[in-house]
Design an enzyme around this catalytic site. Structure first.
Site, PDB file in Angstrom:
ATOM      1  N   ASP A  25      45.750  38.555  40.318  1.00 38.13           N
ATOM      2  CA  ASP A  25      45.151  38.387  38.992  1.00 38.13           C
ATOM      3  C   ASP A  25      44.409  37.054  38.912  1.00 38.13           C
ATOM      4  O   ASP A  25      44.785  36.085  39.569  1.00 38.13           O
ATOM      5  CB  ASP A  25      46.257  38.440  37.928  1.00 38.13           C
ATOM      6  N   ASN A  73      42.234  49.826  34.635  1.00 38.06           N
ATOM      7  CA  ASN A  73      40.962  49.177  34.990  1.00 38.06           C
ATOM      8  C   ASN A  73      39.753  50.096  34.809  1.00 38.06           C
ATOM      9  O   ASN A  73      38.614  49.625  34.749  1.00 38.06           O
ATOM     10  CB  ASN A  73      40.982  48.643  36.433  1.00 38.06           C
TER      11      ASN A  73
HETATM   12  C1  FPP Z   1      42.328  40.934  38.537  1.00 37.73           C
HETATM   13  O1  FPP Z   1      41.463  39.910  38.123  1.00 37.73           O
HETATM   14  C2  FPP Z   1      41.846  41.580  39.731  1.00 37.73           C
HETATM   15  C3  FPP Z   1      41.408  42.867  39.773  1.00 37.73           C
HETATM   16  C4  FPP Z   1      41.359  43.746  38.609  1.00 37.73           C
HETATM   17  C5  FPP Z   1      40.933  43.466  41.012  1.00 37.73           C
HETATM   18  C6  FPP Z   1      41.472  42.933  42.289  1.00 37.73           C
HETATM   19  C7  FPP Z   1      40.393  43.067  43.268  1.00 37.73           C
HETATM   20  C8  FPP Z   1      40.136  42.239  44.303  1.00 37.73           C
HETATM   21  C9  FPP Z   1      41.022  41.133  44.660  1.00 37.73           C
HETATM   22  C10 FPP Z   1      38.913  42.373  45.147  1.00 37.73           C
HETATM   23  C11 FPP Z   1      38.699  43.683  45.832  1.00 37.73           C
HETATM   24  C12 FPP Z   1      39.892  44.265  46.467  1.00 37.73           C
HETATM   25  C13 FPP Z   1      40.050  44.502  47.798  1.00 37.73           C
HETATM   26  C14 FPP Z   1      41.293  45.163  48.267  1.00 37.73           C
HETATM   27  C15 FPP Z   1      39.048  44.141  48.811  1.00 37.73           C
HETATM   28  P1  FPP Z   1      40.875  39.994  36.654  1.00 37.73           P
HETATM   29  O2  FPP Z   1      39.490  40.505  36.779  1.00 37.73           O
HETATM   30  O3  FPP Z   1      41.778  40.781  35.766  1.00 37.73           O
HETATM   31  O4  FPP Z   1      40.897  38.470  36.279  1.00 37.73           O
HETATM   32  P2  FPP Z   1      41.071  37.845  34.832  1.00 37.73           P
HETATM   33  O5  FPP Z   1      42.425  38.261  34.330  1.00 37.73           O
HETATM   34  O6  FPP Z   1      40.976  36.390  35.094  1.00 37.73           O
HETATM   35  O7  FPP Z   1      39.943  38.367  34.001  1.00 37.73           O
END
Ligand code: FPP
Length: 245
Positions: A25, A73
């Protein structure tokens, strides 16, 4: 600066968690802090994925589950979903050789059928190509939500009950586990969440019954191998009683 081997010195290879789940996250906040688009945060987040998977493999952890895309998501803006899918596809293709070289078996937990066709095709290719690798199992949780997983299990068990393939007494905790996406995979010993949020957010709710939880304040794109190792050391100092005294 401490080298990898210094940092790993106090890690007991005999008491590593067999399964580590990670709620990655903070990509969006990482980007916002730098006045960048959220997708830049996801891009840097996928670099962190590479380094943590490499570290887990080197250390001898047997299973890692990464929460890469939740059922919730799908409610994000279309452009962000598209960017995440593009990154995912890139990752799957670019890591194929490394997966085979390092003995990484790829698996997906979640509603695979909801993923875009091109992503699904590349995933299936990699799953097939890595199926005999046995050093580490890398579970990508994609279109994954624990409530959906449990609902699906209840439906499958109900059909078997209705068809008289099961008696009421056959419906045990083990039987339920066997109907989850994680069938045959041990429950996570340790769940790490980055970005300082104290929530499980629909991640492995059934399987997390006795997991140790570690909340790191680090935003996922800044998460390093060294911090990962420090968290593993913290895990090794915990007293796991599983409800006993
Ligand atoms: C949460 O950050 C992360 C995600 C929803 C996606 C996770 C994806 C990756 C790490 C990259 C792609 C994955 C792979 C396996 C290559 P957020 O967007 O919720 O962050 P925030 O809470 O700060 O808005």
């Amino acid at each position: 600066m401490k080298s990898d081997s210094d940092i790993e010195t106090h890690l007991d290879p005999e008491r590593l968690p067999a399964h580590v789940g990670i709620i990655m996250d903070g990509n969006g906040r990482w980007a916002k802090k730098r006045l960048l688009k959220r997708t830049k945060g996801h891009e840097r987040g996928s670099q962190a994925v590479r380094s943590i998977v490499t570290a887990a493999t080197r250390l001898g952890i047997r299973t890692v589950t990464l929460y890469a895309f939740s059922t919730e998501n799908w409610a994000r803006p279309k452009a962000e979903i598209k960017a995440l899918m593009v990154l995912l596809k890139k990752y799957i293709i670019s890591e194929r050789d490394a997966f085979n070289e390092h003995g990484i078996r790829l698996n997906v937990i979640g509603q695979k059928e909801r993923l875009p066709e091109d992503v699904l095709r590349e995933l299936d290719t990699s799953i097939k190509l890595t199926q005999h690798n046995d050093r580490i199992l890398l579970n990508l949780a994609l279109s994954y939500g624990a409530r959906e997983e449990i609902t699906r299990a209840v439906q499958a068990i109900s059909v078997k009950f209705k068809n008289r393939e099961l008696d009421l007494s056959d419906i045990t905790s083990d039987l339920i586990s066997d109907h989850l996406y994680t069938q045959g995979i041990p429950d996570p010993d340790l769940i790490i969440r980055t970005s300082g949020e104290y929530r499980l957010s629909n991640f492995l709710l059934w399987q997390a019954a006795y997991s140790e939880i570690y909340i790191s304040p680090t935003l996922w794109p800044d998460f390093t191998e060294n911090e990962f190792i420090e968290i593993l050391k913290d895990f090794q100092n915990r007293d796991r009683r599983f409800g006993k005294v």
